[in-house]
Design a protein around this motif. Structure first.
Motif, mmCIF file in Angstrom:
data_model
loop_
_atom_site.group_PDB
_atom_site.id
_atom_site.type_symbol
_atom_site.label_atom_id
_atom_site.label_comp_id
_atom_site.label_asym_id
_atom_site.label_seq_id
_atom_site.Cartn_x
_atom_site.Cartn_y
_atom_site.Cartn_z
ATOM 1 N N LYS A 155 0.827 -1.202 0.000
ATOM 2 C CA LYS A 155 0.000 0.000 0.000
ATOM 3 C C LYS A 155 0.868 1.262 0.000
ATOM 4 C CE LYS A 155 -4.189 -1.983 1.884
ATOM 5 N NZ LYS A 155 -5.328 -1.835 2.836
ATOM 6 N N LEU A 156 1.994 1.221 0.716
ATOM 7 C CA LEU A 156 2.907 2.371 0.693
ATOM 8 C C LEU A 156 3.474 2.582 -0.705
ATOM 9 C CD1 LEU A 156 4.814 1.889 4.060
ATOM 10 C CD2 LEU A 156 3.382 3.831 3.448
ATOM 11 N N ILE A 157 3.800 1.478 -1.388
ATOM 12 C CA ILE A 157 4.319 1.580 -2.757
ATOM 13 C C ILE A 157 3.301 2.257 -3.663
ATOM 14 C CG2 ILE A 157 5.013 0.216 -4.772
ATOM 15 C CD1 ILE A 157 6.248 -1.805 -2.839
ATOM 16 N N LYS A 158 2.005 2.046 -3.372
ATOM 17 C CA LYS A 158 0.933 2.658 -4.154
ATOM 18 C C LYS A 158 0.541 4.035 -3.608
ATOM 19 C CE LYS A 158 -1.050 -1.848 -5.344
ATOM 20 N NZ LYS A 158 -2.241 -2.745 -5.194
ATOM 21 N N ASP A 159 1.409 4.602 -2.743
ATOM 22 C CA ASP A 159 1.193 5.936 -2.164
ATOM 23 C C ASP A 159 -0.041 6.000 -1.274
ATOM 24 O OD1 ASP A 159 3.470 7.052 -3.290
ATOM 25 O OD2 ASP A 159 2.429 7.581 -5.138
ATOM 26 N N GLN A 160 -0.393 4.885 -0.639
ATOM 27 C CA GLN A 160 -1.504 4.873 0.302
ATOM 28 C C GLN A 160 -0.969 4.948 1.726
ATOM 29 O OE1 GLN A 160 -4.028 1.484 -0.408
ATOM 30 N NE2 GLN A 160 -4.092 1.804 -2.613
ATOM 31 N N THR A 161 -1.690 5.629 2.598
ATOM 32 C CA THR A 161 -1.345 5.696 4.013
ATOM 33 C C THR A 161 -2.564 5.304 4.831
ATOM 34 O OG1 THR A 161 -1.960 8.038 4.150
ATOM 35 C CG2 THR A 161 0.337 7.531 3.619
ATOM 36 N N GLY A 162 -2.333 4.859 6.067
ATOM 37 C CA GLY A 162 -3.473 4.481 6.893
ATOM 38 C C GLY A 162 -3.061 3.592 8.050
ATOM 39 N N LYS A 163 -4.007 2.769 8.480
ATOM 40 C CA LYS A 163 -3.799 1.859 9.611
ATOM 41 C C LYS A 163 -4.646 0.624 9.370
ATOM 42 C CE LYS A 163 -7.375 4.470 11.998
ATOM 43 N NZ LYS A 163 -7.732 5.356 13.101
ATOM 44 N N GLU A 164 -4.142 -0.552 9.772
ATOM 45 C CA GLU A 164 -4.910 -1.774 9.603
ATOM 46 C C GLU A 164 -4.267 -2.932 10.357
ATOM 47 O OE1 GLU A 164 -4.213 -4.046 5.699
ATOM 48 O OE2 GLU A 164 -4.015 -1.929 5.108
ATOM 49 N N ARG A 165 -5.075 -3.957 10.547
ATOM 50 C CA ARG A 165 -4.603 -5.204 11.123
ATOM 51 C C ARG A 165 -4.252 -6.141 9.971
ATOM 52 N NH1 ARG A 165 -8.082 -8.998 15.378
ATOM 53 N NH2 ARG A 165 -6.549 -10.699 15.569
ATOM 54 N N TYR A 166 -3.090 -6.772 10.039
ATOM 55 C CA TYR A 166 -2.653 -7.616 8.939
ATOM 56 C C TYR A 166 -1.718 -8.697 9.477
ATOM 57 C CZ TYR A 166 2.103 -5.738 8.895
ATOM 58 O OH TYR A 166 3.386 -5.429 9.226
#
Length: 539
Positions: A247-258
């Motif tokens: 997601k970072l590579i796709k320029d996305q930011t945020g928070k999640e359980r993974y």
């Protein structure tokens, strides 16, 4: 078989049965019911707190990722400025004066903790000097493609991570071009960071490298290569298959359980570093949350164990003398086990011990009832505003429609609420929501239902009211909000839509939709106004 033989046989069977004394039976039932109540309390507490803790950790990790990204961004800006300052001092320096170059670079490198080494390279790619000095490298032409690209760029440059040809160190470097006073390009001044040794990143973030709760952070470049990690042996690995890194590579930011590449269930907050397009990830193993929750449950058990043990000891002593309260207490325990929390009034018993037992059991049941009631209240209340939540609203409106109770509905929405959050911050936005909720609650009767429907939207159900009554109340609320100073130097307004049961519709869904449409119309007509919905066909 004679009658006497039958009697003897029955007597024998009764004698062979394992006898349980009434005292033992009573004591056993009380102990079991106490343990069941404790179990229910623990399960309820565990379930309600688990998701709350997970959400809190996710929010904390995201905020930390944002702050650390901004810190790292400022750090790189400072390093770039340091190189610019050094380059300005080298613009008129004679590059053939080796001793002076060595001393100047040593001064630049030792004036800050930014770089593990600094180097001066001329426009042809010849390494003229470096600090710390290296006979192996100085006097030779550079071989790395990133260094060649930096010379060719003739501008500020931040390299990708690569392994140096001579020293085999994994590094990144920043560089600044050097021009003389006539504007002639002379070369570059570069500063290198050794990723697998002590560096400015360790110095800046070392105290946050790994927290006591098991949380840690790592940094990746735009390709998913590890640049910084608590385990330096992992630096340089490609973790682009990590779900968060993708997601970072796709320029996305945020928070999640993974689940990370090692199979560990984790809670992550992630954010991009503007200066160099790196990604900052803060990770907490989910097991840490469960461990924290388990510790809270252990404390709960620890604090409740004493009273429960005292209660059981009292019951054991009193049960030896009493038999009369047995049926009463058994029925009471069965009622609680069946989910009935309405306790009968306490009746005094003629026997002092039996009376004490009754009082203790009732006190225990009252505690359980209060905790259960509090859980019910929490499940029906919006945490931020203290109003009813959407679940309560849906239950009440269905009940009123089923009972054919006339009512009016007001749907309120804060105008341009996103601007408040974006301009003043979410904490100010939360305060606005709470103050408006207080104004709404103060404007209605006790029998009316006020709910936060979601985000900045509120719903009011006015018991035994029509559209005109609702309009007056909505206008009163609207004017109160407008005239209140909720945000300094910023006018806050609301818009409202109104429907009436059964005038507008017999369906809860349609009533809300019509009110929402009226609200939308109020927004379209300029906001800060109240509109009554158009009557629809009854279904």
């Amino acid at each position: 078989m004679t009658i006497q033989n039958k009697k003897n046989r029955l007597r024998t069977e009764i004698n062979n049965l394992k006898q349980i004394s009434l005292t033992t039976l009573l004591s056993g039932l009380v102990i079991i019911s106490t343990l069941m109540t404790l179990t229910i309390m623990v399960i309820s507490s565990y379930t309600s707190q688990k998701q709350s803790l997970i959400n809190n950790v996710l929010a904390l990790n995201y905020e930390s990722a944002v702050q650390m990204s901004q810190t790292l961004d400022l750090l790189f800006q400072s390093m770039q400025q340091s190189l610019k300052y050094g380059a300005s001092h080298l613009q008129d320096t004679d590059f053939t004066h080796k001793l002076k170059l060595n001393n100047t670079l040593s001064l630049i490198q030792n004036s800050s903790d930014y770089f593990n080494s600094v180097a001066l390279t001329d426009e042809t790619g010849l390494l003229l000097s470096m600090s710390p000095y290296s006979l192996v490298s100085v006097g030779k032409h550079i071989r790395s493609e990133d260094a060649k690209a930096a010379i060719k760029a003739r501008a500020s440059y931040i390299s990708e991570a690569y392994i140096t040809p001579y020293t085999k160190n994994r590094i990144i470097f920043l560089s600044e071009p050097i021009f003389d006073k006539e504007g002639k390009y002379k070369g570059i001044l570069s500063g290198s960071i050794l990723l697998q040794q002590n560096n400015i990143l360790n110095l800046s973030f070392g105290n946050q490298l790994k927290r006591s709760d098991g949380s840690y952070f790592f940094i990746v470049d735009h390709k998913g290569t590890l640049l910084f990690h608590p385990n330096i042996n992992l630096i340089g690995e490609d973790i682009s298959q990590n779900k968060v890194v993708q997601k970072l590579i796709k320029d996305q930011t945020g928070k999640e359980r993974y689940v990370n590449l090692s199979g560990v269930d984790s809670l992550a907050g992630y954010y991009k570093v503007p200066a160099n397009n790196w990604g900052m990830v803060i990770v907490t193993p989910t097991q840490t949350v469960f461990d924290q929750l388990n510790r809270q449950i252990e404390l709960l058990l620890l604090y409740t164990l004493g009273p429960f043990l005292i209660l059981i000891l009292i019951v054991l002593r009193v049960a030896r003398k009493l038999t009369q309260p047995f049926v009463f207490l058994t029925n009471l325990i069965n009622q609680v086990a069946a989910g009935q929390t309405q306790l009968p009034p306490v009746k005094p018993h003629w026997n002092r011990e039996a009376n004490m037992l009754n009082l203790k059991i009732f006190a225990f049941m009252e505690i359980f009832k209060n905790k259960t009631n509090q859980l019910v209240i929490d499940a029906r209340t919006d945490v931020l505003t203290g109003l009813n939540n959407r679940r309560t609203f849906e239950e009440v409106i269905q009940q009123w429609i089923q009972d054919e109770t006339p009512f009016a509905m007001i749907v309120l929405d804060i105008d341009h609420f996103k601007i408040i959050n974006d301009t003043f911050g979410h904490s100010v936005g939360d305060e606005v929501l709470k103050k408006i909720a207080q104004l709404i609650q103060a404007s209605v009767r006790p029998e009316d239902i006020c709910s936060r429907f979601g985000g900045e939207e509120f719903v009011i159900l006015l018991h035994d009211s029509n559209s005109m009554m609702a309009y007056l109340i909505a206008e009163y609320i609207r004017i109160s909000v407008k005239e209140s100073v909720l945000v300094t130097n910023h006018l806050v307004t609301i818009s409202a839509g109104i429907t009436e049961f059964p005038l507008h519709s017999l369906s809860a869904t349609e009533l809300f939709q019509l009110a929402d449409n009226a609200l939308y119309q109020a927004k379209q007509e300029g906001r800060n106004r109240t509109i009554i919905a158009q009557q629809a066909s009854k279904s």
